[in-house]
Scaffold this active site. Structure first.
Site, PDB file in Angstrom:
ATOM      1  N   ARG A  48      27.580  48.699  29.943  1.00 17.73           N
ATOM      2  CA  ARG A  48      26.627  48.599  31.061  1.00 17.73           C
ATOM      3  C   ARG A  48      27.263  48.096  32.356  1.00 17.73           C
ATOM      4  O   ARG A  48      26.618  48.100  33.401  1.00 17.73           O
ATOM      5  CB  ARG A  48      25.476  47.674  30.659  1.00 17.73           C
ATOM      6  CG  ARG A  48      24.439  48.415  29.817  1.00 17.73           C
ATOM      7  CD  ARG A  48      23.093  47.752  30.034  1.00 17.73           C
ATOM      8  NE  ARG A  48      22.880  46.755  29.005  1.00 17.73           N
ATOM      9  CZ  ARG A  48      22.185  46.990  27.898  1.00 17.73           C
ATOM     10  NH1 ARG A  48      21.635  48.168  27.700  1.00 17.73           N
ATOM     11  NH2 ARG A  48      22.025  46.053  26.996  1.00 17.73           N
ATOM     12  N   GLU A 129      56.908  49.245  30.409  1.00 16.76           N
ATOM     13  CA  GLU A 129      57.451  48.981  31.750  1.00 16.76           C
ATOM     14  C   GLU A 129      56.561  48.038  32.560  1.00 16.76           C
ATOM     15  O   GLU A 129      57.042  47.167  33.284  1.00 16.76           O
ATOM     16  CB  GLU A 129      57.620  50.320  32.498  1.00 16.76           C
ATOM     17  CG  GLU A 129      58.236  50.191  33.860  1.00 16.76           C
ATOM     18  CD  GLU A 129      59.663  49.651  33.812  1.00 16.76           C
ATOM     19  OE1 GLU A 129      60.549  50.388  33.369  1.00 16.76           O
ATOM     20  OE2 GLU A 129      59.883  48.501  34.216  1.00 16.76           O
ATOM     21  N   GLY A 134      55.169  44.275  37.127  1.00 19.72           N
ATOM     22  CA  GLY A 134      54.170  45.254  37.586  1.00 19.72           C
ATOM     23  C   GLY A 134      54.798  46.600  37.905  1.00 19.72           C
ATOM     24  O   GLY A 134      55.300  47.289  37.011  1.00 19.72           O
ATOM     25  N   ILE A 136      57.516  47.283  39.500  1.00 12.99           N
ATOM     26  CA  ILE A 136      58.982  47.318  39.654  1.00 12.99           C
ATOM     27  C   ILE A 136      59.606  47.869  38.366  1.00 12.99           C
ATOM     28  O   ILE A 136      59.378  47.318  37.292  1.00 12.99           O
ATOM     29  CB  ILE A 136      59.540  45.896  39.902  1.00 12.99           C
ATOM     30  CG1 ILE A 136      58.884  45.264  41.127  1.00 12.99           C
ATOM     31  CG2 ILE A 136      61.038  45.920  40.039  1.00 12.99           C
ATOM     32  CD1 ILE A 136      59.258  43.796  41.322  1.00 12.99           C
ATOM     33  N   ASP A 201      52.931  32.739  31.972  1.00 15.51           N
ATOM     34  CA  ASP A 201      53.016  34.180  32.236  1.00 15.51           C
ATOM     35  C   ASP A 201      54.479  34.573  32.513  1.00 15.51           C
ATOM     36  O   ASP A 201      54.982  35.565  31.973  1.00 15.51           O
ATOM     37  CB  ASP A 201      52.120  34.519  33.436  1.00 15.51           C
ATOM     38  CG  ASP A 201      52.236  35.967  33.844  1.00 15.51           C
ATOM     39  OD1 ASP A 201      51.689  36.823  33.133  1.00 15.51           O
ATOM     40  OD2 ASP A 201      52.888  36.246  34.874  1.00 15.51           O
ATOM     41  N   LYS A 205      57.149  36.983  30.320  1.00 10.94           N
ATOM     42  CA  LYS A 205      57.923  38.091  30.903  1.00 10.94           C
ATOM     43  C   LYS A 205      59.424  37.864  30.719  1.00 10.94           C
ATOM     44  O   LYS A 205      60.181  38.801  30.451  1.00 10.94           O
ATOM     45  CB  LYS A 205      57.587  38.230  32.385  1.00 10.94           C
ATOM     46  CG  LYS A 205      56.156  38.723  32.627  1.00 10.94           C
ATOM     47  CD  LYS A 205      55.774  38.553  34.076  1.00 10.94           C
ATOM     48  CE  LYS A 205      54.367  39.031  34.368  1.00 10.94           C
ATOM     49  NZ  LYS A 205      53.878  38.601  35.674  1.00 10.94           N
TER      50      LYS A 205
HETATM   51  N1  LIG Z   1      46.146  42.765  36.566  1.00  9.75           N
HETATM   52  C1  LIG Z   1      47.434  42.945  36.850  1.00  9.75           C
HETATM   53  O1  LIG Z   1      47.847  42.979  38.021  1.00  9.75           O
HETATM   54  C2  LIG Z   1      48.421  43.160  35.722  1.00  9.75           C
HETATM   55  C3  LIG Z   1      49.778  43.347  36.023  1.00  9.75           C
HETATM   56  C4  LIG Z   1      50.689  43.578  34.973  1.00  9.75           C
HETATM   57  C5  LIG Z   1      50.236  43.595  33.670  1.00  9.75           C
HETATM   58  N2  LIG Z   1      48.913  43.392  33.411  1.00  9.75           N
HETATM   59  C6  LIG Z   1      48.462  43.440  32.013  1.00  9.75           C
HETATM   60  O2  LIG Z   1      47.624  44.572  31.851  1.00  9.75           O
HETATM   61  C7  LIG Z   1      46.658  44.307  30.847  1.00  9.75           C
HETATM   62  C8  LIG Z   1      45.255  44.561  31.442  1.00  9.75           C
HETATM   63  O3  LIG Z   1      45.035  43.709  32.530  1.00  9.75           O
HETATM   64  P1  LIG Z   1      43.790  43.912  33.535  1.00  9.75           P
HETATM   65  O4  LIG Z   1      44.088  43.057  34.699  1.00  9.75           O
HETATM   66  O5  LIG Z   1      43.518  45.359  33.736  1.00  9.75           O
HETATM   67  O6  LIG Z   1      42.615  43.237  32.681  1.00  9.75           O
HETATM   68  P2  LIG Z   1      41.042  43.321  32.979  1.00  9.75           P
HETATM   69  O7  LIG Z   1      40.804  43.718  34.391  1.00  9.75           O
HETATM   70  O8  LIG Z   1      40.463  42.052  32.462  1.00  9.75           O
HETATM   71  O9  LIG Z   1      40.553  44.517  32.049  1.00  9.75           O
HETATM   72  C9  LIG Z   1      40.485  44.448  30.659  1.00  9.75           C
HETATM   73  C10 LIG Z   1      39.733  45.681  30.146  1.00  9.75           C
HETATM   74  O10 LIG Z   1      39.782  45.687  28.745  1.00  9.75           O
HETATM   75  C11 LIG Z   1      38.456  45.812  28.213  1.00  9.75           C
HETATM   76  N3  LIG Z   1      38.465  45.093  26.938  1.00  9.75           N
HETATM   77  C12 LIG Z   1      38.824  43.805  26.695  1.00  9.75           C
HETATM   78  N4  LIG Z   1      38.758  43.528  25.388  1.00  9.75           N
HETATM   79  C13 LIG Z   1      38.345  44.654  24.793  1.00  9.75           C
HETATM   80  C14 LIG Z   1      38.099  45.007  23.432  1.00  9.75           C
HETATM   81  N5  LIG Z   1      38.269  44.131  22.445  1.00  9.75           N
HETATM   82  N6  LIG Z   1      37.697  46.265  23.162  1.00  9.75           N
HETATM   83  C15 LIG Z   1      37.528  47.170  24.161  1.00  9.75           C
HETATM   84  N7  LIG Z   1      37.762  46.897  25.463  1.00  9.75           N
HETATM   85  C16 LIG Z   1      38.175  45.663  25.766  1.00  9.75           C
HETATM   86  C17 LIG Z   1      37.543  45.239  29.269  1.00  9.75           C
HETATM   87  O11 LIG Z   1      36.248  45.808  29.140  1.00  9.75           O
HETATM   88  P3  LIG Z   1      35.065  45.546  30.197  1.00  9.75           P
HETATM   89  O12 LIG Z   1      35.494  46.269  31.455  1.00  9.75           O
HETATM   90  O13 LIG Z   1      33.867  46.125  29.596  1.00  9.75           O
HETATM   91  O14 LIG Z   1      35.028  44.056  30.390  1.00  9.75           O
HETATM   92  C18 LIG Z   1      38.253  45.707  30.541  1.00  9.75           C
HETATM   93  O15 LIG Z   1      37.890  47.020  30.875  1.00  9.75           O
HETATM   94  C19 LIG Z   1      46.883  42.855  30.417  1.00  9.75           C
HETATM   95  O16 LIG Z   1      47.706  42.842  29.275  1.00  9.75           O
HETATM   96  C20 LIG Z   1      47.629  42.252  31.604  1.00  9.75           C
HETATM   97  O17 LIG Z   1      48.462  41.162  31.233  1.00  9.75           O
HETATM   98  C21 LIG Z   1      47.997  43.177  34.406  1.00  9.75           C
END
Ligand SMILES: NC(=O)c1ccc[n+]([C@@H]2O[C@H](COP(=O)([O-])OP(=O)(O)OC[C@H]3O[C@@H](n4cnc5c(N)ncnc54)[C@H](OP(=O)(O)O)[C@@H]3O)[C@@H](O)[C@H]2O)c1
Length: 434
Positions: A48, A129, A134, A136, A201, A205
């Site tokens: 939702r 990667e 991120g 890079i 964090d 990394k």
């Molecule tokens: N954000 C950054 O800049 C960044 C940079 C490098 C790496 N990362 C890595 O990328 C990954 C994602 O980060 P993000 O920032 O995109 O996180 P986010 O914005 O919190 O998104 C997480 C997503 O996963 C869904 N989710 C969580 N648990 C779930 C489950 N058990 N079953 C199904 N769906 C689930 C959430 O659903 P809902 O939308 O319904 O809540 C949401 O869509 C992480 O490992 C993070 O460390 C992030």
């Protein structure tokens, strides 16, 4: 043209960025790798939730495991974050012979041995990667561009939130809590910022970088980790007076007793390249024995920058799907041998020491006497004078000294009656490269 079917786990910042980028570049990508990518299903937690990126009805599901088990899916892209669910889903995908792309540094740092081993056993691609730096392409640089080198050191800024906070403290003279609030308001820091400001964090990394740069298993808990929450505005200002900036560095280098690996606030000479990496930017400075210094600089987080790295992994799999074992040597090396991480107490470094002392004659000599007893010599000193009896800061920079001696000396100094509150100890890194 062949179609590669993708199961996207997560549609948050990175998942939605990945979906957008695949759509935006679909024609170019098809031309470049001769395949079409189709996102067949997307897992989310809440159906939702209002989403900025619109997807066709029926694409979303809350049953992530059904995606992983779908025989029609070729590549599972794990972008849900966290460790417990992500681990179950990635394991299941690999057990079912699917390729996996992930941006999840926590998962790889904490369970990398198990997951890489499984990928090797199942002869599947496991690409990551986006997990470090991120957008890079640092993993690709290690895997391909620098493959002819023995990597001797890594000096990196790989947590954009901490770097943003330290930059605001330095440029706008904010104190730590003010800069943290601003980082949260701008969306650079989470509501719970502990992973970033406590250095965890960056520790995750660095564990991944160490594994692939130095080639071996490494326990991420063995990587010494200090965050930035104890850095005060006055430390930033005194460092400036001596010609330094304070950065949260993730460092790894070959030492006499093993790999020295640590995340720590660090004084860097102002003219050092990494001292000039500001705001939310990241940079990784690698030193190879053949190539010398290589600097990779860019956006270490954010929707499209991180998605750029995820999509590059997808393209890698598409291009080399039939030749998947060629790349496994690096992964094998990174899981079959054990890397020894040197204890922090054995390292040699220069130090910035800040004491709060009562302003009275003889205090400096008391402190330098203790340092001398532990074989620590002083290279620079600044004492701020106010009025007799008030509490003033005393700042000392030391020549190179063993960490153990410095910690023992500080333990003694902190118990002196003229010293008020715990002392600040920050390591200094040397000047090159610029
Ligand atoms: N954000 C950054 O800049 C960044 C940079 C490098 C790496 N990362 C890595 O990328 C990954 C994602 O980060 P993000 O920032 O995109 O996180 P986010 O914005 O919190 O998104 C997480 C997503 O996963 C869904 N989710 C969580 N648990 C779930 C489950 N058990 N079953 C199904 N769906 C689930 C959430 O659903 P809902 O939308 O319904 O809540 C949401 O869509 C992480 O490992 C993070 O460390 C992030």
């Amino acid at each position: 043209m062949q179609t590669i079917k993708i199961g996207l786990l997560g549609f948050g910042q990175i998942g939605s960025g990945c979906y957008t980028l695949l759509k935006m570049r679909s024609r170019d990508l098809a031309q470049q790798c001769g395949v079409r990518f189709q996102v067949k299903k997307i897992a989310v937690r809440n159906l939702r939730k209002k989403r900025q990126v619109k997807v066709p009805a029926g694409l979303l599901t809350t049953d992530a495991m059904s995606i992983v088990r779908d025989p029609d899916i070729d590549i599972v892209v794990e972008l849900i974050g966290g460790v417990t669910d992500a681990r179950k889903l990635v394991r299941e995908a690999l057990l079912r012979g699917k390729h996996v792309v992930t941006a999840n540094k926590a998962l790889l740092a904490e369970h990398g041995d198990e997951i890489f081993e499984l990928a090797c056993r199942r002869k599947s691609w496991l690409l990551f990667e986006a997990s470090v730096g991120g957008g890079i392409p640092v993993i690709k640089a290690l895997r391909e561009g620098l493959v002819a080198n023995r990597i001797d050191s890594i000096h990196s800024i790989i947590n954009g939130t901490s770097n943003y906070i330290l930059t605001r403290m330095s440029e706008d003279h904010m104190d730590f809590s003010e800069a943290l609030k601003l980082a949260q308001a701008k969306g650079y820091a989470e509501a719970d910022p502990r992973l970033d400001i406590e250095g965890i964090d960056a520790q995750h990394k660095l564990a991944i970088l160490v594994r692939f740069a130095f080639g071996g298993r490494v326990k991420f808990k063995d990587i010494h980790c200090e965050g930035i929450a104890t850095i005060r505005k006055e430390d930033i200002e005194f460092a400036e007076e001596f010609g330094y900036r304070i950065k949260l560095l993730a460092i790894a280098k070959r030492g006499h007793t093993g790999i020295e690996a640590r995340v720590q606030p660090t004084l860097l000479p102002k003219e050092h390249i990494l001292a000039n990496v500001n705001g939310a930017f990241n940079a990784v400075l690698l030193r190879g024995d053949a190539v010398g210094d290589v600097l990779l600089y860019g956006r270490g987080a954010g929707s499209l920058p991180t998605a750029s790295a995820v999509v590059s992994d997808l393209v890698d799999i598409a291009k080399r799907g039939t030749d998947r074992f060629a790349d496994l040597t690096l992964v094998m090396r990174a899981i079959r041998s054990e890397l020894r991480v040197a204890s922090i107490s054995t390292i040699l470094s220069r130090y910035y020491l800040r004491f709060h002392i009562t302003d009275q004659p003889g205090v400096l000599s008391k402190i330098s006497h203790v340092l001398g007893k532990y074989g620590i010599s002083i290279s620079d000193c600044v004492q701020k004078i106010r009025s007799q009896g008030s509490v003033v800061p005393l700042i000392l920079l030391t020549h190179e000294a063993p960490e153990r001696s410095v910690r023992e000396a500080i333990g003694v100094i902190d118990r002196l009656r003229v010293v008020r509150g715990p002392s600040q100890v920050i390591r200094i890194e040397s000047g090159s490269p610029q």
